[in-house]
Design an enzyme around this catalytic site. Structure first.
Site, PDB file in Angstrom:
ATOM      1  CB  SER A 172       5.693   0.187  -6.070  1.00  0.00           C
ATOM      2  OG  SER A 172       6.325   0.524  -4.943  1.00  0.00           O
ATOM      3  CG  ASP A 275      10.549  -4.310  -2.866  1.00  0.00           C
ATOM      4  OD1 ASP A 275      11.316  -3.348  -1.617  1.00  0.00           O
ATOM      5  OD2 ASP A 275      10.070  -4.033  -3.669  1.00  0.00           O
ATOM      6  CG  HIS A 305      10.342  -0.359  -4.089  1.00  0.00           C
ATOM      7  ND1 HIS A 305       9.547  -1.353  -4.328  1.00  0.00           N
ATOM      8  CD2 HIS A 305      10.053   0.790  -4.601  1.00  0.00           C
ATOM      9  CE1 HIS A 305       8.573  -1.221  -4.450  1.00  0.00           C
ATOM     10  NE2 HIS A 305       8.381   0.713  -4.984  1.00  0.00           N
TER      11      HIS A 305
END
Length: 335
Positions: A172, A275, A305
């Site tokens: 991320s 996501d 995610h």
């Protein structure tokens, strides 16, 4: 149902649009642990929220040695495998945790780091970079770069590492920092040779719009769970309060100078079907491929995610972690 349960407010239910497409194990875990929590972006900011994350990771496996190292404005945690190193020293994986540049610590990534150390037979250096909003951009980038230089300069003597086998990676916001770090390594003086990038659900373009321009996954997954568009924009606001910084390549690596891309090491980019960040990860992979870089893209169906940190409770999370470790081990073996 008790009176207490009857008045609980459902703040983050799985949206009816998303539920049929969502991994059932994730939906069950979410409903049991997160659905009744007030969303982060709807609360007054309190740094204490960093201590109360519900992640779903496993207990870290035993490794040979775990040590903390203090650098100028942050610290790192090093994980060394059991037994003696191979000839030339251990390969090294520099890992940057996720959390929207705002949440997360080296403690929240202990399980992943220890798993990689044990199963990919490498030293893992987990970077506890400074966090926003207290330390916005470019503090995290500066810390990542300092960590890389420290490993390259000191890895052989202090970690028994082979500094000709350094990989970088992250999840991320950490995937964003890892992508930036690979670009920084290319233009260091002299350049620092990296062998691999592991980019897990990376943030690639901080100018992306919830309207789905230029990445349709933002609009397609507007009702996704966990990393909603509202939360992603909240993270962006904390890390990049100055809008002019959002198009800088050190915050949005897709805008890096074209000549740098062809010098990047090979990469594995892992993206999740549900996501908002899916399409920018794919676009970054395609840009690297166009420049001649060897890139593998792994897409996980029915996944939102955060599954890479949920291998303690999700089968799909265990598969993603296993895939990440296999990609790293293969990169080390062929370097």
């Amino acid at each position: 149902m008790t009176d207490t349960q009857s008045v609980r407010k459902l703040y983050q239910p799985v949206h009816p649009d998303t539920l049929p497409r969502l991994d059932p194990e994730f939906a069950a875990f979410w409903n049991a642990n997160n659905a009744y929590i007030v969303p982060l972006e709807q609360q007054p900011w309190d740094p204490a929220c960093r201590q109360s994350l519900v992640l779903g990771g496993p207990e870290p496996p035993k490794v040979g040695k775990v040590e903390d190292v203090q650098l100028s404005k942050f610290d790192m945690r090093t994980f060394t495998p059991e037994g003696g190193p191979p000839e030339g020293g251990w390969p090294v994986f520099i890992y940057l945790h996720g959390g929207g540049w705002t949440l997360g610590t080296i403690a929240t990534s202990n399980a992943f780091a220890a798993n990689v150390c044990k199963r990919a037979s490498c030293v893992v250096v987990s970077v506890n970079y400074r966090l926003a909003p207290e330390d916005p951009y470019p503090a995290a980038v500066e810390d990542a770069v300092e960590a890389l230089h420290w490993v390259y300069d000191n890895g052989k003597s202090l970690l028994n590492a082979n500094v000709s086998k350094i990989a970088v990676g992250g999840s991320s916001s950490g995937g964003n920092l890892a992508a930036v770090l690979a670009l920084e390594a290319v233009q260091a003086d002299p350049p620092i040779p990296l062998i691999f990038q592991l980019l897990i659900v990376p943030v690639i373009d901080n100018t992306a719009s919830p309207l789905g321009v230029p990445f349709p996954s933002w609009a397609e997954n507007k009702n996704t769970v966990q990393l909603t568009p509202a939360r992603m924009l909240w993270f962006r606001d904390q890390y990049l309060p100055n809008q002019v910084d959002r198009a800088a390549w050190r915050s949005s690596p897709i805008f890096a100078p074209e000549e740098l891309f062809g010098k990047l090491p090979k990469a594995c980019v892992m993206v999740m079907e549900l996501d908002v960040l899916r399409d920018e990860g794919v676009a970054y992979a395609e840009k690297m491929k166009h420049a001649g870089v060897e890139v593998e893209v792994k897409l996980y169906k029915a996944a939102p995610h955060p599954i890479i940190s949920m291998d303690g409770v999700l089968q799909i999370g265990r598969r993603a972690v296993a895939d990440a470790i296999q990609a790293l081990a293969q990169a080390f073996d062929t370097a």
